[in-house]
Motif scaffolding. Sequence first.
Motif, mmCIF file in Angstrom:
data_model
loop_
_atom_site.group_PDB
_atom_site.id
_atom_site.type_symbol
_atom_site.label_atom_id
_atom_site.label_comp_id
_atom_site.label_asym_id
_atom_site.label_seq_id
_atom_site.Cartn_x
_atom_site.Cartn_y
_atom_site.Cartn_z
ATOM 1 N N TRP A 164 87.753 25.542 63.874
ATOM 2 C CA TRP A 164 86.848 26.483 64.533
ATOM 3 C C TRP A 164 86.900 27.861 63.877
ATOM 4 O O TRP A 164 85.857 28.526 63.718
ATOM 5 N N ARG A 165 88.088 28.308 63.479
ATOM 6 C CA ARG A 165 88.175 29.615 62.807
ATOM 7 C C ARG A 165 87.366 29.612 61.520
ATOM 8 O O ARG A 165 86.693 30.603 61.186
ATOM 9 N N ASP A 166 87.449 28.503 60.763
ATOM 10 C CA ASP A 166 86.657 28.407 59.535
ATOM 11 C C ASP A 166 85.165 28.458 59.852
ATOM 12 O O ASP A 166 84.388 29.080 59.117
ATOM 13 N N ARG A 167 84.781 27.812 60.930
ATOM 14 C CA ARG A 167 83.370 27.831 61.312
ATOM 15 C C ARG A 167 82.935 29.225 61.720
ATOM 16 O O ARG A 167 81.853 29.679 61.349
ATOM 17 N N PHE A 168 83.778 29.917 62.471
ATOM 18 C CA PHE A 168 83.441 31.280 62.889
ATOM 19 C C PHE A 168 83.318 32.204 61.681
ATOM 20 O O PHE A 168 82.476 33.109 61.662
ATOM 21 N N ALA A 169 84.183 31.998 60.687
ATOM 22 C CA ALA A 169 84.218 32.897 59.531
ATOM 23 C C ALA A 169 82.916 32.880 58.744
ATOM 24 O O ALA A 169 82.645 33.818 57.976
ATOM 25 N N ARG A 170 82.098 31.870 58.941
ATOM 26 C CA ARG A 170 80.814 31.801 58.232
ATOM 27 C C ARG A 170 79.743 32.659 58.896
ATOM 28 O O ARG A 170 78.609 32.715 58.416
ATOM 29 N N HIS A 171 80.093 33.313 60.000
ATOM 30 C CA HIS A 171 79.131 34.132 60.740
ATOM 31 C C HIS A 171 79.553 35.595 60.696
ATOM 32 O O HIS A 171 80.743 35.910 60.530
ATOM 33 N N PRO A 172 78.608 36.513 60.853
ATOM 34 C CA PRO A 172 78.989 37.926 60.968
ATOM 35 C C PRO A 172 79.954 38.147 62.126
ATOM 36 O O PRO A 172 79.806 37.532 63.184
ATOM 37 N N HIS A 173 80.926 39.013 61.905
ATOM 38 C CA HIS A 173 81.916 39.366 62.924
ATOM 39 C C HIS A 173 82.742 38.150 63.366
ATOM 40 O O HIS A 173 83.211 38.088 64.507
ATOM 41 N N GLY A 174 82.919 37.181 62.471
ATOM 42 C CA GLY A 174 83.656 35.962 62.812
ATOM 43 C C GLY A 174 85.122 36.179 63.096
ATOM 44 O O GLY A 174 85.790 35.269 63.594
ATOM 45 N N ASP A 175 85.638 37.374 62.806
ATOM 46 C CA ASP A 175 87.037 37.669 63.131
ATOM 47 C C ASP A 175 87.205 38.110 64.586
ATOM 48 O O ASP A 175 88.329 38.278 65.054
ATOM 49 N N ARG A 176 86.084 38.287 65.316
ATOM 50 C CA ARG A 176 86.151 38.662 66.732
ATOM 51 C C ARG A 176 85.264 37.739 67.573
ATOM 52 O O ARG A 176 84.331 38.196 68.241
ATOM 53 N N PRO A 177 85.568 36.439 67.579
ATOM 54 C CA PRO A 177 84.738 35.519 68.368
ATOM 55 C C PRO A 177 85.054 35.618 69.854
ATOM 56 O O PRO A 177 86.217 35.611 70.272
ATOM 57 N N VAL A 178 84.023 35.713 70.659
ATOM 58 C CA VAL A 178 84.147 35.762 72.114
ATOM 59 C C VAL A 178 83.306 34.629 72.681
ATOM 60 O O VAL A 178 82.105 34.532 72.397
ATOM 61 N N VAL A 179 83.927 33.763 73.484
ATOM 62 C CA VAL A 179 83.224 32.635 74.084
ATOM 63 C C VAL A 179 82.548 33.086 75.370
ATOM 64 O O VAL A 179 83.167 33.755 76.205
ATOM 65 N N LEU A 180 81.284 32.706 75.535
ATOM 66 C CA LEU A 180 80.533 32.972 76.763
ATOM 67 C C LEU A 180 80.236 31.630 77.417
ATOM 68 O O LEU A 180 79.629 30.751 76.796
ATOM 69 N N SER A 181 80.665 31.464 78.648
ATOM 70 C CA SER A 181 80.543 30.181 79.333
ATOM 71 C C SER A 181 79.391 30.201 80.320
ATOM 72 O O SER A 181 79.207 31.166 81.072
ATOM 73 N N SER A 182 78.634 29.096 80.342
ATOM 74 C CA SER A 182 77.550 28.952 81.317
ATOM 75 C C SER A 182 77.658 27.648 82.083
ATOM 76 O O SER A 182 76.715 27.249 82.770
ATOM 77 N N GLY A 183 78.806 26.947 81.981
ATOM 78 C CA GLY A 183 79.021 25.727 82.729
ATOM 79 C C GLY A 183 78.311 24.535 82.125
ATOM 80 O O GLY A 183 77.574 24.636 81.145
ATOM 81 N N ALA A 184 78.533 23.377 82.725
ATOM 82 C CA ALA A 184 77.968 22.140 82.198
ATOM 83 C C ALA A 184 76.450 22.147 82.204
ATOM 84 O O ALA A 184 75.813 21.514 81.350
ATOM 85 N N TRP A 185 75.855 22.862 83.160
ATOM 86 C CA TRP A 185 74.398 22.863 83.287
ATOM 87 C C TRP A 185 73.737 24.039 82.568
ATOM 88 O O TRP A 185 72.523 24.192 82.633
ATOM 89 N N GLY A 186 74.537 24.873 81.920
ATOM 90 C CA GLY A 186 73.956 26.039 81.270
ATOM 91 C C GLY A 186 73.336 27.006 82.250
ATOM 92 O O GLY A 186 72.279 27.588 81.995
ATOM 93 N N ALA A 187 74.007 27.201 83.380
ATOM 94 C CA ALA A 187 73.512 28.099 84.426
ATOM 95 C C ALA A 187 74.104 29.487 84.206
ATOM 96 O O ALA A 187 75.292 29.704 84.433
ATOM 97 N N ALA A 188 73.295 30.399 83.733
ATOM 98 C CA ALA A 188 73.785 31.746 83.454
ATOM 99 C C ALA A 188 72.636 32.732 83.637
ATOM 100 O O ALA A 188 71.477 32.408 83.368
#
Length: 355
Positions: A182-206
């Motif tokens: 996952w770190r390698d995957r994040f590193a391919r994106h801008p700001h990949g050294d500061r990944p923050v997960v945002l959760s919306s649950g199984a149904w994507g309710a957010a």
Amino acid sequence: MGAGHDTVARELARRAHERGQRAEVVDVLDLLPRPLGAALRHGYRSAVLHAPWTYAAVYRALLRRGGGPRPSGVPLARLAAGPLTERVEAGGADVVVPVFHLAAQLTGHLRARGLLRVPSTVCLVDFAVHRQWLHPGNDRYFCLTEEAARAVRADTGTPAEATGPVVAPGFLAAPDGRAAHWRDRFARHPHGDRPVVLSSGAWGAAFGMPATARALAHAGFLPVVLCGRNERLRARLHEVPGVLALGWVDDMPGLLHAARALVDNAAGQTAVQALAAGLPVVGHRPMPGHGAEGVARMAALGISDAAADTTALLASLERLTADGPERTGRIARGRALFRQDVLSRAAEAARAVGV
């Protein structure tokens, strides 16, 4: 309803099988007369996704703690009484462990009337205890916190103890190669050294997820959004620059071990998985009802922040993603919740009442 209760049930069953015991996971909604269970699930999902104010009203009317006459969940729950007792007797069960409030109403009702011959030990998976979890007929409650256990004892007189959350062992283990992936995957994106997960649950309710993700990306974070099975939400987030939008994720331990923080809206299973993985949690734009109450309780216990607006969210993330004593202390408080194994305590409770 959502995936959190199922996840806890499956983990308890996995532990039982690992120890050479038999376990059966039963969905209480499947025990209700058809098509009532499916209708309840569909109605709740529709309310959460499209009309959250309706669930807030239901919560105030049926679920919140406090005095005054309000409807009970027992009449609905007892429609599943016959199928449950048949399953228990046919399977030779020694104990029933409800992990959903309707199931706790059912087992409490059956135990109080002598119709369920084995103990019922409730695994209460919410930080904020609502009244539909509570039935004095149950033999024991296992709670996330001592505060929740005190509420159960005060309202029902039933023995209750703080065992902590139930999560798979991978969350509490040290990071492994999956986190490196996952770190390698994040590193391919801008700001990949500061990944923050945002959760919306199984149904994507957010609520307002694109705006939240956009603000995080603008502030120099990599928003990693868990869209669950909501492909419409995922498609919307793909249009937001700097955002990594994910569908259903099977490797949650690896993902959380690779991130720096979780932005949570429900105080549910993803939140406790993050605490186990050593990830600071910030509650923001919570779901109404038990979500909002749970987020508030977590913050009051000092195991998370509750951010009322985007400015507060970014301030919390700046503090908690930076290495230092505040991050270290928050991680330690979160992991201190994990005290005892619910399955072992349920077996001990069963033996204590002579089963």
